[in-house]
Write an enzyme that holds these catalytic residues in place. Sequence first.
Site, PDB file in Angstrom:
ATOM      1  CD  GLU A  98      36.143  58.762  29.883  1.00 56.57           C
ATOM      2  OE1 GLU A  98      37.028  59.640  29.947  1.00 56.57           O
ATOM      3  OE2 GLU A  98      36.149  57.842  29.046  1.00 56.57           O
ATOM      4  CG  ASP A 124      38.545  70.107  37.828  1.00 53.11           C
ATOM      5  OD1 ASP A 124      38.842  70.479  36.678  1.00 53.11           O
ATOM      6  OD2 ASP A 124      38.251  70.894  38.736  1.00 53.11           O
ATOM      7  NE  ARG A 138      41.760  70.646  26.351  1.00 56.23           N
ATOM      8  CZ  ARG A 138      40.902  69.671  26.052  1.00 56.23           C
ATOM      9  NH1 ARG A 138      40.525  69.513  24.805  1.00 56.23           N
ATOM     10  NH2 ARG A 138      40.456  68.872  26.990  1.00 56.23           N
ATOM     11  CB  CYS A 154      53.268  80.588  71.082  1.00 59.92           C
ATOM     12  SG  CYS A 154      51.552  80.822  70.546  1.00 59.92           S
ATOM     13  CB  CYS A 158      51.300  83.467  73.644  1.00 63.80           C
ATOM     14  SG  CYS A 158      52.268  84.149  72.266  1.00 63.80           S
ATOM     15  CE  LYS A 199      34.477  67.924  31.880  1.00 66.81           C
ATOM     16  NZ  LYS A 199      35.367  68.719  32.748  1.00 66.81           N
ATOM     17  CE1 TYR A 219      40.365  62.169  27.316  1.00 63.86           C
ATOM     18  CE2 TYR A 219      41.818  62.213  29.225  1.00 63.86           C
ATOM     19  CZ  TYR A 219      41.236  62.848  28.143  1.00 63.86           C
ATOM     20  OH  TYR A 219      41.534  64.157  27.883  1.00 63.86           O
ATOM     21  CE  LYS A 257      31.981  71.192  32.834  1.00 66.77           C
ATOM     22  NZ  LYS A 257      32.680  72.494  32.980  1.00 66.77           N
ATOM     23  CB  ALA A 282      29.214  76.634  37.693  1.00 71.35           C
ATOM     24  CD  GLU A 283      31.077  84.021  37.788  1.00 74.84           C
ATOM     25  OE1 GLU A 283      31.048  85.238  37.562  1.00 74.84           O
ATOM     26  OE2 GLU A 283      31.482  83.515  38.862  1.00 74.84           O
ATOM     27  CE1 TYR A 284      35.994  80.538  29.945  1.00 73.77           C
ATOM     28  CE2 TYR A 284      34.924  78.451  29.449  1.00 73.77           C
ATOM     29  CZ  TYR A 284      35.765  79.480  29.079  1.00 73.77           C
ATOM     30  OH  TYR A 284      36.365  79.465  27.845  1.00 73.77           O
ATOM     31  CG  ASP A 285      30.656  75.476  32.000  1.00 77.90           C
ATOM     32  OD1 ASP A 285      31.582  75.592  31.170  1.00 77.90           O
ATOM     33  OD2 ASP A 285      30.593  74.551  32.830  1.00 77.90           O
ATOM     34  CB  CYS A 291      50.453  85.833  69.397  1.00 74.39           C
ATOM     35  SG  CYS A 291      49.855  84.132  69.408  1.00 74.39           S
ATOM     36  CB  CYS A 306      53.089  83.938  67.247  1.00 80.03           C
ATOM     37  SG  CYS A 306      53.637  83.801  68.973  1.00 80.03           S
TER      38      CYS A 306
END
Length: 677
Positions: free
Chosen positions: A117, A121, A140, A436, A416, A119, A231, A319, A35-38, A413, A431
Amino acid sequence: MEKEAALKRIRELRDLIEYHNRQYYQLDAPEISDAEYDRILNELRDLERKWAGYVDISDSPTQRIGAPPLEKFNSVTHLTPMLSLSNAFSEEEIIEFDSRIKRLLGNNAETIDFVAEPKIDGVAINLIYEKGVLTVGATRGDGFVGEDVTRNLKTIRNVPLRMKEGRRPAPSRIEIRGEVYIRTEDFKRLNKRREERGEPLFANPRNAAAGSLRQLDSRITRRRPLDIYFYALGDSEGVSFATHWEFLQALHEWGFRTNEHIKQAPDANACVEYYRDIMERRLTLPYEIDGVVIKVNSLELQDRLGSISRSPRWALACKFPATQETTVVKKIEVSVGRTGALTPIAYLEPVRVGGVVVSRASLHNIDEIRKKDVRDGDTVIVQRAGDVIPEIVKVIESKRPHGAGEFEMPETCPVCGSRVVRLEGESAFRCIDIACPAQVKENIRHFASRGAMDIEGLGEKLTSALVDNNLIRDPADLYYLDKGDLVGMERMAEKSASNIMAAIENSKRPSLEKFIYALGIRHVGEHVARLLVKRCGTLDAMMAASEEELGNIEGIGPIIARSISQFFREPRNVEVIEKLRKAGVRPVEREPGKEPAKAESALQGKKFVFTGRLDTLKREQAKEIVESLGGEFTDSVTKKTDFVVAGEEAGSKLEKARSLGIPVLTEKEFLEMAGGG
């Protein structure tokens, strides 16, 4: 925005996108969400459009797909480009997509049908079949040139090596596109095994699939749980289709797996309904999806619509809303897993992510914490990886509270109180206390297993019941049980209890090798246990050996030596060993450097290789027979191999044995040579 500021921002965004393209496509290690890349890409596209008269877009990331192939793979030029899809993020954009297509075709009144269809990932791949036979498989890459991963793709069971003959004969040449992915449950199991081995965890199924597909050693790829759906059509010779749906039916006839949720949609409204339906069902699907893909069904219309520089005009990736939210880390605490690994857990202010309330997220290990720099009180972006596992994506450092210090792993730990160690080359702190409580069930299960103390009948369920009922707290407690403790437990009659007690009693005189292996020392398998016994001879000598002395044993390096030394320096482990001795457990020892006496046999000094599926013996049983009778069990066929034992479906090892003139035995002949086993 002023012109100079806009042009500067365009340069920054281009550099940033190129960096993240490399992280995503080449290194399989993305640092930001899709989402951030988009958002970054859309910002760049908008700025380039607004300032079109001032910038050259010929080399912009908005005009390319992905990144160039790595040099370690051969390059493959796709017969037709593998373009990426334009993105949409709402139902309204689906309707606009339909309207835009009609405007481009100049036929606003005409109803256009689509194919929709999920998508998935995963990792897009391109296969070329010539006369029905798979010849090349590639990633690709940059959309025009990909990486040759043919050998790796052939290890995926759902990739046809030869097209089936259907109503349509196999064309002379055809390019078929697909998506390689890993199912959610398989991904969990894969990461669980990696965690148990102290290996870095994959961030998500897509990364795992990409990393698995791009291995130089195809044997590694074969061991990964890769799957595939097909596909799309690329280039073709000797076959033609009127619609995309017709092509999908042909794929099915030819033996290619297509997604069962692909549907025909008679109009844009049906596409919207499909989008809603799949979004509601996404959490029930066995694989990760991040949206749906909508394609114009008519291939003639696809040709008329054509493509822009980066994407076909006839397809749209719509998306789903990103499943990320912002919350605050209340505290970081450490949990202890069943293998002794200490895992930092971030406890969060509860937040709803993807329809589920998330209140904690695993930070995996100290390296992950340092990489993301997560601290108590931090404001963080959290997501449900694979819509299942909560994870912290990044820290918003500008909101960090004053004085928030770096997290430090505990020295003891938290369960124990035993000291914690971090072995060289491992990311996890552990540990190593054999008693334990956090790991006692797994330690006892291993202790009683066939290759160790071989206590028949003491399985996982009984072990859990004994621990849960406070009858045992460490492996030594097994030898202090009496039949009365067992009788009356679920599914435990008097005869079964007697059998368990007899098996425990019969295990008191194991070989020292099996006893050492049973202790569950990190990095000490059966082979290392034999090396230790051969050099040290006795348990006391082994326990008294320094780390340096252990490291000087041939076949045992410094990491294993440190692990052994630390195990025997842990007071609780020494207590358990003494407790075993008091219970009458007496491993069979021998003089240092002296091999145990073996009966003269036809196997003495001979090297054996086993291949194929045996009828009666398991591979470990065969190995035990060979070594107990003075032979050597090896994995590879060489000129020094004396015999190859071949079962059903024997492969390349059998062929190599024949080419070298090495005698080949059946399982029956091997057992006769061994005197009946």
